[in-house]
Design an enzyme around this catalytic site. Structure first.
Site, PDB file in Angstrom:
ATOM      1  N   ARG A   1       0.867  -1.186   0.000  1.00 51.39           N
ATOM      2  CA  ARG A   1       0.000   0.000   0.000  1.00 51.39           C
ATOM      3  C   ARG A   1       0.903   1.234   0.000  1.00 51.39           C
ATOM      4  O   ARG A   1       1.960   1.250   0.650  1.00 51.39           O
ATOM      5  CB  ARG A   1      -0.914   0.035   1.227  1.00 51.39           C
ATOM      6  CG  ARG A   1      -2.097  -0.897   1.144  1.00 51.39           C
ATOM      7  CD  ARG A   1      -3.166  -0.426   0.143  1.00 51.39           C
ATOM      8  NE  ARG A   1      -4.304  -1.328   0.085  1.00 51.39           N
ATOM      9  CZ  ARG A   1      -4.430  -2.346  -0.765  1.00 51.39           C
ATOM     10  NH1 ARG A   1      -3.478  -2.613  -1.646  1.00 51.39           N
ATOM     11  NH2 ARG A   1      -5.517  -3.093  -0.767  1.00 51.39           N
TER      12      ARG A   1
ATOM     13  N   HIS B   1      -0.977   0.645  -9.578  1.00 50.97           N
ATOM     14  CA  HIS B   1      -1.706  -0.339  -8.758  1.00 50.97           C
ATOM     15  C   HIS B   1      -2.250  -1.476  -9.636  1.00 50.97           C
ATOM     16  O   HIS B   1      -3.454  -1.715  -9.706  1.00 50.97           O
ATOM     17  CB  HIS B   1      -2.843   0.339  -7.986  1.00 50.97           C
ATOM     18  CG  HIS B   1      -3.172  -0.381  -6.699  1.00 50.97           C
ATOM     19  ND1 HIS B   1      -3.408   0.274  -5.515  1.00 50.97           N
ATOM     20  CD2 HIS B   1      -3.295  -1.701  -6.415  1.00 50.97           C
ATOM     21  CE1 HIS B   1      -3.676  -0.609  -4.577  1.00 50.97           C
ATOM     22  NE2 HIS B   1      -3.623  -1.813  -5.099  1.00 50.97           N
TER      23      HIS B   1
ATOM     24  N   GLU C   1      -2.211   8.081  -4.373  1.00 45.71           N
ATOM     25  CA  GLU C   1      -2.640   7.546  -5.667  1.00 45.71           C
ATOM     26  C   GLU C   1      -4.106   7.797  -5.970  1.00 45.71           C
ATOM     27  O   GLU C   1      -4.525   7.727  -7.126  1.00 45.71           O
ATOM     28  CB  GLU C   1      -2.368   6.029  -5.733  1.00 45.71           C
ATOM     29  CG  GLU C   1      -3.258   5.192  -4.815  1.00 45.71           C
ATOM     30  CD  GLU C   1      -2.971   3.687  -4.904  1.00 45.71           C
ATOM     31  OE1 GLU C   1      -1.793   3.306  -4.953  1.00 45.71           O
ATOM     32  OE2 GLU C   1      -3.935   2.904  -4.915  1.00 45.71           O
TER      33      GLU C   1
HETATM   34  P1  NAD Z   1      -1.685 -11.299   4.297  1.00 46.93           P
HETATM   35  O1  NAD Z   1      -2.675 -10.839   5.311  1.00 46.93           O
HETATM   36  O2  NAD Z   1      -1.729 -12.708   3.819  1.00 46.93           O
HETATM   37  O3  NAD Z   1      -0.185 -11.027   4.825  1.00 46.93           O
HETATM   38  C1  NAD Z   1       0.189  -9.874   5.491  1.00 46.93           C
HETATM   39  C2  NAD Z   1       1.355 -10.255   6.404  1.00 46.93           C
HETATM   40  O4  NAD Z   1       1.834  -9.057   7.020  1.00 46.93           O
HETATM   41  C3  NAD Z   1       0.952 -11.217   7.523  1.00 46.93           C
HETATM   42  O5  NAD Z   1       1.853 -12.297   7.590  1.00 46.93           O
HETATM   43  C4  NAD Z   1       1.026 -10.348   8.773  1.00 46.93           C
HETATM   44  O6  NAD Z   1       1.383 -11.072   9.938  1.00 46.93           O
HETATM   45  C5  NAD Z   1       2.114  -9.367   8.374  1.00 46.93           C
HETATM   46  N1  NAD Z   1       2.148  -8.179   9.202  1.00 46.93           N
HETATM   47  C6  NAD Z   1       1.138  -7.571   9.867  1.00 46.93           C
HETATM   48  N2  NAD Z   1       1.604  -6.512  10.560  1.00 46.93           N
HETATM   49  C7  NAD Z   1       2.938  -6.452  10.308  1.00 46.93           C
HETATM   50  C8  NAD Z   1       3.964  -5.580  10.743  1.00 46.93           C
HETATM   51  N3  NAD Z   1       3.715  -4.564  11.578  1.00 46.93           N
HETATM   52  N4  NAD Z   1       5.213  -5.802  10.300  1.00 46.93           N
HETATM   53  C9  NAD Z   1       5.486  -6.839   9.463  1.00 46.93           C
HETATM   54  N5  NAD Z   1       4.545  -7.704   9.029  1.00 46.93           N
HETATM   55  C10 NAD Z   1       3.287  -7.506   9.449  1.00 46.93           C
HETATM   56  O7  NAD Z   1      -1.840 -10.277   3.089  1.00 46.93           O
HETATM   57  P2  NAD Z   1      -1.387 -10.503   1.575  1.00 46.93           P
HETATM   58  O8  NAD Z   1      -2.490 -11.122   0.804  1.00 46.93           O
HETATM   59  O9  NAD Z   1      -0.054 -11.134   1.562  1.00 46.93           O
HETATM   60  O10 NAD Z   1      -1.290  -8.981   1.086  1.00 46.93           O
HETATM   61  C11 NAD Z   1      -0.342  -8.096   1.650  1.00 46.93           C
HETATM   62  C12 NAD Z   1      -0.707  -6.674   1.280  1.00 46.93           C
HETATM   63  O11 NAD Z   1      -0.539  -6.513  -0.138  1.00 46.93           O
HETATM   64  C13 NAD Z   1      -2.200  -6.330   1.521  1.00 46.93           C
HETATM   65  O12 NAD Z   1      -2.407  -5.851   2.838  1.00 46.93           O
HETATM   66  C14 NAD Z   1      -2.457  -5.266   0.498  1.00 46.93           C
HETATM   67  O13 NAD Z   1      -2.241  -4.011   1.118  1.00 46.93           O
HETATM   68  C15 NAD Z   1      -1.397  -5.483  -0.575  1.00 46.93           C
HETATM   69  N6  NAD Z   1      -1.939  -5.884  -1.882  1.00 46.93           N
HETATM   70  C16 NAD Z   1      -1.597  -5.152  -2.975  1.00 46.93           C
HETATM   71  C17 NAD Z   1      -2.077  -5.519  -4.229  1.00 46.93           C
HETATM   72  C18 NAD Z   1      -1.707  -4.750  -5.482  1.00 46.93           C
HETATM   73  O14 NAD Z   1      -2.382  -4.901  -6.526  1.00 46.93           O
HETATM   74  N7  NAD Z   1      -0.658  -3.945  -5.468  1.00 46.93           N
HETATM   75  C19 NAD Z   1      -2.928  -6.623  -4.355  1.00 46.93           C
HETATM   76  C20 NAD Z   1      -3.239  -7.358  -3.208  1.00 46.93           C
HETATM   77  C21 NAD Z   1      -2.740  -6.987  -1.965  1.00 46.93           C
END
Ligand code: NAD
Length: 335
Positions: free
Chosen positions: A235, A296, A264
């Site tokens: 994000r 994005h 964005e």
């Molecule tokens: P997920 O929930 O499977 O994984 C997130 C991980 O981050 C978890 O393991 C969690 O424990 C960890 N986490 C939480 N707080 C933390 C901290 N303070 N420090 C370090 N790690 C921490 O989510 P995901 O499906 O892997 O997606 C991750 C992120 O990617 C989403 O939150 C979203 O913002 C982003 N995303 C972006 C796109 C895109 O098109 N660019 C698409 C999907 C998701």
């Protein structure tokens, strides 16, 4: 169910319409984003379906609740744009698509890193002008480099595995929980400070939360290795863009690949090619030769769109059938 879909792009409508042949929800599409000025469009719809840049703050939630909305169906994984406490107070359920195709985002992230490291984005432009000179295109191997992955959930775990097992990098990771599968292939969990100190490439895959906002900032950048590459497909607000720009201009930061940007919302998902974009930080970032910015797009694969549509419409069908109950793992609540 009557569903109002906001921020609709043609590819959203195509995948939702296809999937809806199995559900027959009554779907109305709006191109506009949901926000305070457009909240009245949700009037009379028990379900609204929103994406990453729809703004569901307390005011919007109060308005849509008063107008009959009971379910917010996010067609994305992140939920930082929803005031979850306000939703709970208004009796609105919030659900999301937790893992539609983590591969889509992970593969895209690898593509960004490899393009940046090998200057593929620059080479592509040159060849279009019949310029086949290789001067200025010397890149860096990733093999043997240290990759820092912040957040090893669905997406980060795939990225970590690809770098470690696929490309022969040394992957260090930081998360609030360790993934034993990654540990078993040699990924080492370290503190955030150690990760920033040691990584040649920092990939951000944690959610945007109060404690992760501006995780990359002027102070944390000072602790990174000279030449560090910052990669953000999580994000936008995980990175303080002005500080990143300073780091790039000073030469301390060696490159950046950004699929998301903290401001964005007024830019992405629209064609502004005939307009003047007044965000100077953004405009400067996109001119730098060692920066790749995309709008994005990491989620945007055919498989991901189909999966998003199927899960979103299933969430809505479950909500209708089970008197407001959706698959527990797809529900989002305030922590
Ligand atoms: P997920 O929930 O499977 O994984 C997130 C991980 O981050 C978890 O393991 C969690 O424990 C960890 N986490 C939480 N707080 C933390 C901290 N303070 N420090 C370090 N790690 C921490 O989510 P995901 O499906 O892997 O997606 C991750 C992120 O990617 C989403 O939150 C979203 O913002 C982003 N995303 C972006 C796109 C895109 O098109 N660019 C698409 C999907 C998701």
């Amino acid at each position: 169910m009557k569903v109002a879909v906001f921020s609709t792009q043609p590819y959203d409508q195509a995948s939702l319409d296809k999937s809806n042949q199995n559900f027959n929800h009554e779907v109305v599409y709006h191109e506009t984003a949901l926000g305070e000025k457009t909240a009245s469009l949700a009037s009379g719809f028990p379900v609204i379906c929103v994406f990453v840049n729809d703004q569901l703050n307390e005011n919007v939630i109060r308005t849509i609740a008063a107008n009959g909305t009971r379910l917010i169906a996010l067609r994305c994984a992140g939920f930082n744009n929803v005031d979850l406490k306000a939703a709970a107070a208004a009796g609105i359920t919030v659900c999301r698509v937790p893992a539609y195709s983590p591969n889509a985002v992970a593969e895209y992230t690898l593509g960004l890193v490899i393009s940046l490291q090998r200057k593929i984005h620059k080479a592509w432009l040159r060849v279009r002008e019949d310029n086949f000179s290789l001067n200025g295109l010397v890149g860096n191997d990733l093999y043997g480099r240290t990759i820092g992955v912040v957040g090893t959930g669905n997406i980060g775990a795939l990225v970590a595995r690809s770098f470690q097992a696929g490309l022969g990098c040394e992957v260090i990771a930081h998360d609030v929980v360790e993934n034993p599968d990654l540990v078993s292939i040699g990924v080492k969990y370290v503190s955030k400070d150690e990760l920033l100190r040691r990584a040649d490439v920092v990939c951000l895959h944690c959610p945007l939360l109060p404690d992760t906002q501006h995780l990359i900032n002027a102070d944390s950048l000072k602790t990174t290795k000279p030449g560090v590459v910052i990669v953000n497909s999580g994000r936008g607000s995980l990175v303080d863009s002005a500080a990143l720009l300073d780091g790039l201009e000073s030469g301390h930061v060696g490159g950046a690949a950004l699929d998301v940007y903290e401001k964005e919302k007024p830019l992405f998902f629209r064609d502004l090619s005939e307009k003047i974009v007044r965000d100077h930080t953004f405009q400067r970032l996109i001119t730098l030769p060692n920066v790749i910015v995309t709008g994005h797009q990491a989620f945007l694969s055919r498989e991901a769109l189909n999966s998003i549509a199927d899960t979103t419409l299933t969430n809505i069908a479950q909500f209708e059938k089970n008197d407001g109950h959706v698959e527990k793992s797809n529900i989002v609540t305030a922590s």
